[in-house]
Design a protein around this motif. Sequence first.
Motif, short mmCIF file in Angstrom:
data_model
loop_
_atom_site.label_atom_id
_atom_site.label_comp_id
_atom_site.label_asym_id
_atom_site.label_seq_id
_atom_site.Cartn_x
_atom_site.Cartn_y
_atom_site.Cartn_z
N UNK A 37 61.17 77.45 40.11
CA UNK A 37 59.89 78.12 40.23
C UNK A 37 59.98 79.56 39.80
N UNK A 38 58.82 80.24 39.68
CA UNK A 38 58.91 81.63 39.25
C UNK A 38 58.55 82.65 40.32
N UNK A 39 58.45 82.22 41.59
CA UNK A 39 58.24 83.16 42.69
C UNK A 39 59.49 83.26 43.55
N UNK A 40 59.71 84.43 44.11
CA UNK A 40 60.76 84.61 45.11
C UNK A 40 60.49 85.91 45.86
N UNK A 41 61.18 86.08 46.99
CA UNK A 41 61.04 87.32 47.77
C UNK A 41 62.41 87.89 48.07
N UNK A 42 62.43 89.20 48.31
CA UNK A 42 63.62 89.88 48.83
C UNK A 42 63.21 90.61 50.11
N UNK A 43 63.96 90.35 51.18
CA UNK A 43 63.76 91.10 52.42
C UNK A 43 64.76 92.24 52.42
N UNK A 44 64.25 93.46 52.39
CA UNK A 44 65.12 94.63 52.30
C UNK A 44 65.90 94.84 53.59
N UNK A 45 67.11 95.37 53.49
CA UNK A 45 67.88 95.65 54.71
C UNK A 45 67.17 96.70 55.57
N UNK A 46 67.29 96.57 56.86
CA UNK A 46 66.73 97.58 57.78
C UNK A 46 67.50 98.89 57.61
N UNK A 47 66.80 100.02 57.64
CA UNK A 47 65.39 100.25 57.99
C UNK A 47 64.49 100.46 56.77
N UNK A 48 64.86 99.96 55.61
CA UNK A 48 64.08 100.22 54.39
C UNK A 48 62.70 99.59 54.47
N UNK A 49 61.71 100.26 53.88
CA UNK A 49 60.33 99.80 53.86
C UNK A 49 59.89 99.53 52.43
N UNK A 50 59.10 98.47 52.27
CA UNK A 50 58.70 98.04 50.93
C UNK A 50 57.94 99.12 50.18
N UNK A 51 57.03 99.81 50.85
CA UNK A 51 56.17 100.78 50.15
C UNK A 51 57.00 101.88 49.50
N UNK A 52 57.89 102.49 50.24
CA UNK A 52 58.73 103.56 49.70
C UNK A 52 59.68 103.02 48.64
N UNK A 53 60.22 101.84 48.89
CA UNK A 53 61.16 101.24 47.96
C UNK A 53 60.49 100.98 46.61
N UNK A 54 59.27 100.45 46.63
CA UNK A 54 58.54 100.12 45.39
C UNK A 54 58.27 101.38 44.58
N UNK A 55 57.93 102.48 45.25
CA UNK A 55 57.67 103.73 44.54
C UNK A 55 58.94 104.26 43.88
N UNK A 56 60.07 104.17 44.56
CA UNK A 56 61.34 104.61 43.96
C UNK A 56 61.73 103.70 42.80
#
Length: 454
Positions: A374-393
Amino acid sequence: MIYAEVMNQIEQLIDSGELKPGKRLPSIRSLAKRFGCSVNTIIKAYSELEKKHKIYSVSKSGYYVVERVPSGHSDSTNTGFIDFLSAGPDKNAMPYRDYQHCINQAIEVYKEEMFTYSEIQGLPSLREELARHLRDLQVFTVSDRICVVSGSQQAIHLLISLPFPNGKKNICVEQPTHVSMIESIKYQQATTYGIEITDKGLDMDRLEHLFKYHEIKCFYTVTRFQNPTGYSYSNKERRKIVELAQKYDVYIIEDDYLGDLDPDKNQDPMFTYDPSGRVIYIKSFSKVMLPGLRLGLAVIPDFLRDSFLSAKFATDLHTPVLTQAALEIYLKSGMFKAHIQRMRSIYRRKAALLQKAYQEKLPPGAAYSGSDSGFYSTIRLPSPLKARTFIEDLKKENVYVDDARKMYLPEFVQDSVIRLSVSQVEEKHIEIGVQTIARVIQEQLSSVHTVKFI
């Protein structure tokens, strides 16, 4: 002079701008005299130019140059970005030319029928062809139960609003699920219960509890290559879910919009285990063909047919006939089967490369989902990282991913999950993209640890 030479000279005049859009071309006789050839040669040249959509004819008036619409496609393929965010079909594999032929043929075959009001349920001839097409997916039904819709999302939105024979009103959905489903639920203010989907599937005891005690009208599920996780159910899991639905009088909305991409012929949809109407099967051609078509289907049980068609009539009268007729020809000609074989191969290679990159590049603490097909997947970032800040970087590194927060019901929201799709990423860039993701994870973790130390 042969007609190809005449075509070439006219095309050069059009491309250079000497012959401008809307300008009337010379008459056939005057052009034949100018080139010193027969009238039939000019007629043939004009006919071929018309097929190429360079010119068009007006009865008793002549031929005119077609307005040229600039395409943004060529500009979008060389951006320098690695785009794990977009989730449409691979742009290099979309069947533009084949479908263009089918549209042209549809106009020739159906003529004026293409541009008049049509049946709410869809073209009868297309529904017959769709019934044959569904057999390859182990969905055996008749054309009278098939309703053509403007993408599977239209069917989902209508079904949420309709009363079902069980008299219940609440919805159950996988968590997470795709954004369109979340938005439909919000818009219609439907009381909704979520159940988490993991690499181990669903908690069947929890699902049974929800079905038994929470007045569930229907359970919405994407059974293959789920968005955003990429997971698929086993046949054993599908059968168990159907048995629970039968036991507690719950209906299932089975969204199989990526089912065509499944190379495993032994995988059955839930519809196979109860074709009586308990399972309402829907699918779309958008994700595997051309998103702009907005064509899908729903296999509607008899008890819902009248209310479903009334609700559909209230939204759009009928699905555009031209695209319906073109899809019919596309399916009948065998073009779709050839296209799907190609798409399966493309996504299987890309998904396998992505999973391999995850295994080799992601640091400890980063969990990932997905499959090799399939062409979907997810990554759960290690704690305490947050998706919003990570995506901007990550954007600063020219890598784009999606924030999965909007794919959860409020009580299930996760703020450290990102979604990736390989559909728009070239194979050679997949490992590079994941390597960049891994590096940014490490940099953010180092930054957090440094701050704590100080």
